[in-house]
Design an enzyme around this catalytic site. Structure first.
Site, PDB file in Angstrom:
ATOM      1  N   HIS A 301     -26.266  47.595  -1.485  1.00  0.00           N
ATOM      2  CA  HIS A 301     -26.041  47.499  -2.931  1.00  0.00           C
ATOM      3  C   HIS A 301     -25.187  46.282  -3.304  1.00  0.00           C
ATOM      4  O   HIS A 301     -25.036  45.965  -4.467  1.00  0.00           O
ATOM      5  CB  HIS A 301     -25.395  48.788  -3.465  1.00  0.00           C
ATOM      6  CG  HIS A 301     -23.956  48.943  -3.062  1.00  0.00           C
ATOM      7  ND1 HIS A 301     -23.583  49.509  -1.863  1.00  0.00           N
ATOM      8  CD2 HIS A 301     -22.808  48.611  -3.692  1.00  0.00           C
ATOM      9  CE1 HIS A 301     -22.262  49.522  -1.775  1.00  0.00           C
ATOM     10  NE2 HIS A 301     -21.766  48.979  -2.870  1.00  0.00           N
ATOM     11  N   LYS A 397     -13.664  59.563  14.026  1.00  0.00           N
ATOM     12  CA  LYS A 397     -12.843  60.325  13.078  1.00  0.00           C
ATOM     13  C   LYS A 397     -13.543  61.590  12.584  1.00  0.00           C
ATOM     14  O   LYS A 397     -12.941  62.415  11.894  1.00  0.00           O
ATOM     15  CB  LYS A 397     -12.462  59.425  11.902  1.00  0.00           C
ATOM     16  CG  LYS A 397     -11.543  58.275  12.324  1.00  0.00           C
ATOM     17  CD  LYS A 397     -11.399  57.218  11.258  1.00  0.00           C
ATOM     18  CE  LYS A 397     -10.508  56.075  11.751  1.00  0.00           C
ATOM     19  NZ  LYS A 397     -11.065  55.373  12.928  1.00  0.00           N
ATOM     20  N   ASN A 434     -12.753  52.313  16.793  1.00  0.00           N
ATOM     21  CA  ASN A 434     -12.522  51.212  15.843  1.00  0.00           C
ATOM     22  C   ASN A 434     -13.278  49.971  16.290  1.00  0.00           C
ATOM     23  O   ASN A 434     -13.383  49.701  17.481  1.00  0.00           O
ATOM     24  CB  ASN A 434     -11.026  50.899  15.752  1.00  0.00           C
ATOM     25  CG  ASN A 434     -10.272  51.997  15.020  1.00  0.00           C
ATOM     26  OD1 ASN A 434     -10.548  53.177  15.204  1.00  0.00           O
ATOM     27  ND2 ASN A 434      -9.334  51.619  14.189  1.00  0.00           N
ATOM     28  N   GLY A 437     -12.548  43.371  14.311  1.00  0.00           N
ATOM     29  CA  GLY A 437     -13.011  42.309  13.429  1.00  0.00           C
ATOM     30  C   GLY A 437     -13.857  42.756  12.266  1.00  0.00           C
ATOM     31  O   GLY A 437     -14.243  41.950  11.427  1.00  0.00           O
TER      32      GLY A 437
END
Length: 598
Positions: A301, A397, A434, A437
């Protein structure tokens, strides 16, 4: 000049040899001397051309060039001996022996004298930076030789470090092997070292990490020699060093791909990537492009980000396959069904998501709409139009979630797992740690803080995270699509978790500063953050690898009816009910809700 010089040496040497022995052995006739001289001259030039002695750069002469001289001289002497035998019935071995030695000494000396002169008088730049070379193997030796003979390089090698005890105190091209890796801090101070070059291209990530820990104790700049394959292919030269990257310090090797299975899934197929303008989505597009799909659909989008990845891929692969940019929001259900209807992709990589943990704590409704409803829209459209494979980009997570982002991603996993039970489409999820960058990750934040003079803000000294690179994350998504059978949650073996504070220290040092100069400030744990992340819950652990370094989580039963009702209410009443449920799911005090759903 070399031909003339060799001619003089060849013609002179046999007469020197003869008159050295003449007082004792009056065996040569004048005719025999002339015949031997002419034979030596002709055969020497013949073999000199055969071994290309007049086509070598003698300023770089070494053992190989000396062997060429020895071959040419030896063969010319043998020819002279054969001629003597057939003409005179005898071979004057002593004279030819002296002649052979004189040829070697004078011809070899004439060649190597230029290299010696060049080394002594052309490389006397005292302004060069003193360098310590780690690794006294073939790569390190090649590097030192290049540095010594090159006038353009700014480095002067003054010592080696190598853990092989047999090399201790040896000299390679005049440079001494002083000690082991553990001696680096002491040697840097003792030898006044300004640059450290890691010259062991075969080093594993763990070994690089170990060496860098010693280098980081000094103020010397640390760099790495290029990979051997890059040197051989001509991409870089020996003395084009690269900086040590944070990725080098992860402590584990990157996952290798099953190229054949991925190629079967992608080559010649239509591929849709949602969130194609994001960090992960854009890298997935780059990786997919290498396999030459029939058509690549870039859905997102954000107009600017889609434009950028579209232009990048057209410049690289515009003639290889069709690239179609699609501006659309995954929350727009009708638009998702329209895209599936028009393009009928074979594989969908669903990377569109809100991923910033603290931001989603303040905006739970938006997290729900994008991460849950958006996923449901794309997944159900895939079911409707019979798409073969759907890969959800999830997160660590989502395991025992303590935040809104993780909770919405866990519900998104439930949505596709439920669909997989009734659909012909293979639905799978991939959990990352994670990503180094990526937008919103700690690396860009730390770099900005370092550029601003610090301090670098870290939440807690004991906080740890699993890390991987953007290309590695993208490759894992593609590998998951190739391995998909339906309903799986794929997880990468990410090695040991990394302390955020250690990552900050490494980045400060890689930027050319010390922690004292920049400083580290502990800001406290932010809303929704965990101290430690998990990749699989206790009841999801499956110890067997399905592919090297890739594990598959066990399918866990859950009560989807409750989630489905809340999603329905969300769509009817604009977010209230499901957002409140997500907040409850993310609340430690109400962790029991997780058990109700699972």
């Amino acid at each position: 000049m070399l031909i003339l010089l060799d001619s003089l040496i060849v013609l002179t040497a046999i007469y020197v040899g003869y008159y050295t022995l003449h007082p004792y052995f009056n065996i040569y006739t004048f005719n025999m001397l002339v015949i031997s001289s002419v034979t030596l001259l002709a055969s020497h030039h013949l073999f000199a051309f055969r071994y290309r002695l007049y086509q070598k750069a003698w300023e770089y002469a070494s053992v190989g060039e000396m062997l060429g001289i020895m071959r040419a001289v030896t063969l010319s002497i043998i020819v002279a001996a054969v001629v003597q035998f057939f003409i005179n019935g005898n071979v004057y071995v002593r004279v030819l022996g002296i002649t052979w030695m004189l040829h070697i000494i004078l011809i070899g000396g004439s060649r190597f004298s230029w290299r010696i002169y060049r080394d002594l008088f052309f490389n006397t730049n005292t302004d060069k930076k003193r360098a310590l070379i780690i690794g006294a193997g073939s790569a390190g030796s090649m590097l030192v030789r290049q540095l010594i003979k090159s006038r353009d390089t700014e480095l002067m090698p003054v010592g080696f470090v190598d853990d092989d005890p047999k090399k201790r105190n040896l000299q390679i091209y005049g440079v001494t092997v002083f000690g082991k890796t553990i001696d680096i801090p002491e040697l840097v101070e003792k030898l006044n070292i300004e640059n450290i070059i890691i010259a062991i291209p075969s080093l594993s990530k763990k070994e690089i990490q170990k060496i860098y820990q010693e280098c980081s104790k000094t103020n010397a700049k640390t760099q790495i020699m290029p990979m051997i394959e890059d040197l051989v292919s001509g991409k870089v030269s020996v003395n084009q060093f690269r900086e040590v990257q944070v990725e080098d310090l992860l402590g584990r090797e990157p996952v290798q791909l099953d190229m054949e299975s991925i190629s079967k899934k992608i080559t010649g197929k239509t591929i849709l990537v949602t969130g194609a303008g994001g960090s992960i989505g854009s890298e997935i597009c780059r990786q997919v492009s290498k396999f030459k799909p029939k058509k690549l659909l870039l859905l997102g989008h954000g107009e600017n980000s889609i434009y950028q990845i579209d232009m990048e891929l057209r410049n690289r692969h515009g003639k290889d396959f069709e690239i179609i940019p699609i501006i659309a929001d995954v929350q727009d259900r009708d638009r998702m069904f329209e895209v599936m209807s028009v393009h009928a992709p074979d594989v969908i990589y669903h990377a569109a998501a809100h991923k910033h943990v603290p931001l989603m704590e303040y905006n739970p409704k938006e997290a729900v709409k994008n991460n849950v409803i958006g996923t449901k829209n794309v997944a159900e459209a895939a079911d409707m139009f019979g798409i073969k494979t759907f890969v959800l980009v999830s997160t660590d997570k989502a395991v025992n979630p303590t935040n809104v982002m993780g909770s919405t991603k866990r519900i998104a996993e439930m949505v596709i797992q439920q669909l997989d039970k009734t659909s012909e489409t293979n639905y799978v999820a991939v959990r990352f740690g994670n990503v180094l960058g990526s937008r919103g990750s700690v690396i860009p934040l730390f770099k900005k803080q370092i550029e601003s003079g610090g301090p670098v803000t870290v939440t807690h000294p004991d906080m740890t995270r699993y890390f991987m690179t953007i290309p590695e994350a993208s490759r894992l998504v593609m590998q998951a699509g190739a391995l998909a059978r339906g309903g799986e949650i794929f997880v990468l073996d990410m090695g040991e978790p990394v302390k955020i504070v250690d990552l900050a220290k490494n980045l400060i040092h890689l930027s050319g500063y010390t922690t004292d100069e920049i400083g580290i400030k502990f800001a406290g744990i932010r809303p929704g953050e965990k101290m430690y992340e998990e990749l699989l819950g206790e009841n999801e652990v499956h110890k067997k690898e399905v592919f090297p370094k890739i594990f598959i989580g066990k399918t866990v039963e859950f009560n989807y009816e409750r989630v489905a009702n809340l999603i329905e209410n969300h769509q009817s009443f604009d977010g209230g009910y499901l957002s409140e449920y997500v907040l409850g799911l993310a609340n430690k005090k109400e962790r029991q809700l997780v058990k109700n759903v699972n």
